[in-house]
Design an enzyme around this catalytic site. Structure first.
Site: not given
Length: 503
Positions: A135, A202
């Protein structure tokens, strides 16, 4: 000359001589310690001099550009995430790296997190865990006009791959897959099992990495080493006046406190003596007035001592004699906000809430304060210190979420650290290597208890000015850095196998 005067003169001469003698001894000690300071010699760990993988960097850059075009943006509100982008990225990885996917078992963890397990030839060896997340953070709409390439365009030009995630952290993810594909395509099987963990969130919740860590614990996996993002090679390090590779051996903890002040609601035309907002202002001042003292110790001190032999003489003198100059060193380092952050727990008021209208007195006003907790402290210590700071003020202090403790500090005396430094030396010859403290956070924090050692590093070479591109405008990675990452991860996968033997 009277006897009294003679005695005073002799005493004065004796005192001056003593002071000069003591100064001479001190100067001798300081210089001797400085001259005795030598570069650290790491334990011997085999590392081949020949590259583990050959790299077609132009093709790898084009593939990284493709990965950047998947808008796997993690928002604070997960309802805003477009899950189809993650699923499309997963399909793209399977199509783009077929040999690696045939050699390694891929499974979904924690939703859209991924974990690949590439079995090693020697099951007696503890696995190696390599991490990189999928991400990215959003590109703020107000900054779009400042981007010289579209943030999700994935353009390759001027020797760089441009776009959100090029550094943080799709550059590392693609480099891992490129290295795995190059090795698997020639029939290579690692001696040590290689596990790649790629969290999908994350930047926000970390559920993918948490799920992967829980699954590994459930399976009884104890890894030799975990390596995640977090630090780099700084080209213009202030100590060496040149490059230095910083391997983060720990990362700070994290907690946010919500502090709420109460007051009388009403019309702003007739305010009371103290409003909720004014109480909150005094509260913030009181909390910041109880800042944690700077401490010249831990990974930051160890790292500076490791770099000291490569520093100019006067810098080396101060670092070699930190028993005397620790206070001065801490003061000097703290002139830089990032330097100060490495020496204590930090306090950062970040969000405010009060009245919904400018002429209405709020009954409550709140501030959210983010703390990054230095090793040796704890979430509870932050909560206690903050409550002590606001005693006597009409406010409440509460945790906003559970918080995370500082990570354990991994040893720089381990075989894993020795091999990591060898691998750094292969892709960045002659660059001094030193431990450091990561002041931000990574998914590796969830691997506590899963591995003997946890480190945070990728061999990107950045000038200090480039660091603002991470989460900022015009994020990019140079083709040189991309190639260096692929070679580095290939070396770690090959391990001590001199020729990258096929199975």
């Amino acid at each position: 000359m009277p006897d009294t005067s003679r005695r005073r003169w002799r005493l004065a001469r004796w005192l001056v001589g003593g002071v000069l003698g003591a100064a001479l001894v001190l100067a001798t000690v300081l210089v001797a310690r400085t001259l005795m300071l030598k570069p650290q010699v790491m334990p011997v760990a085999a590392a081949p001099a020949t590259p583990a993988v050959s790299v077609d960097v132009a093709s790898a850059a084009a593939r990284l550009g493709e990965a950047i075009r998947f808008q796997t943006v993690s928002h604070q509100n997960p309802a805003e995430d477009d899950r189809s982008q993650w699923l499309a990225l997963h399909d793209w990885m399977a199509r783009t790296y077929p040999a690696f996917h045939a050699a390694a078992h891929r499974e979904a963890v924690g939703g859209d997190g991924l974990m690949w397990t590439w079995p090693g030839r020697n099951s007696a060896l503890k696995p190696l865990i390599l991490m990189a997340h999928q991400d990215v953070v959003p590109a703020s709409p107000e900054t779009l006009s400042e981007w010289t390439s579209p943030p999700f365009g994935g353009q390759v030009r001027d020797g760089f791959v441009w776009g959100r995630g090029a550094i943080d952290d799709k550059g590392s993810l693609v480099a891992l897959l490129e290295a795995g594909e190059a090795l698997a395509a020639r029939g290579f099987q690692p001696e040590r099992t290689v596990i790649i963990v790629s969290g999908h969130d994350e930047e926000t919740r970390g559920q993918g990495a948490q799920a992967a860590a829980a699954l590994l614990r459930q399976r009884g996996v104890r890894a030799w080493m975990v390596l995640d993002e977090g630090s780099a090679i700084i080209e213009d390090h202030p100590v060496t006046k040149g490059p230095a590779a910083l391997i983060a051996v720990a990362e700070k903890g994290y907690v946010t406190l919500k502090v709420t002040a109460r007051g009388d609601a009403g019309h702003s035309s007739a305010p009371p003596q103290g409003t909720a907002v004014s109480v909150l202002a005094r509260t913030i001042t009181a909390i910041e007035g109880r800042a944690w003292p700077l401490r010249y110790d831990g990974p930051s001190r160890e790292g500076l001592r490791a770099l000291a032999p490569h520093a100019p003489f006067m810098t080396r003198l101060f670092l070699a004699n930190d028993w005397l100059f620790s206070g001065l060193l801490a003061k000097q380092i703290s002139k830089n906000p990032a330097g100060a952050a490495g020496l204590h727990t930090t306090i950062a008021p970040t969000m405010l809430s009060g009245s919904p209208k400018e002429n209405v007195l709020p009954q409550t006003a709140s501030v959210w304060i983010n703390y990054r907790i230095a090793p040796g402290s704890s979430v509870q210590a932050v909560l206690t210190r903050t409550r002590d700071a606001v005693k006597g003020l009409p406010v409440t202090v509460e945790l906003d979420g559970p918080g995370r403790e500082p990570s354990p500090v991994s040893s720089t005396k381990s075989d894993a650290y020795a091999y990591l430094t060898k691998a750094v030396g292969e892709v960045a010859p002659g660059v001094p290597v030193a431990p450091s403290l990561m002041i931000a956070a990574s998914d590796s924090r969830y691997m506590t208890g899963v591995a003997d050692s946890t480190f945070r590093f990728a061999p990107n070479r950045f000038a200090m000015a480039d660091l603002g591109r991470v989460h900022g405008v015009n994020e990019r990675i140079s083709l040189d850095n991309l190639e260096r990452n692929i070679r580095f991860y290939g070396r770690l996968m090959v391990g001590n196998d001199q020729n990258g033997k096929t199975s």
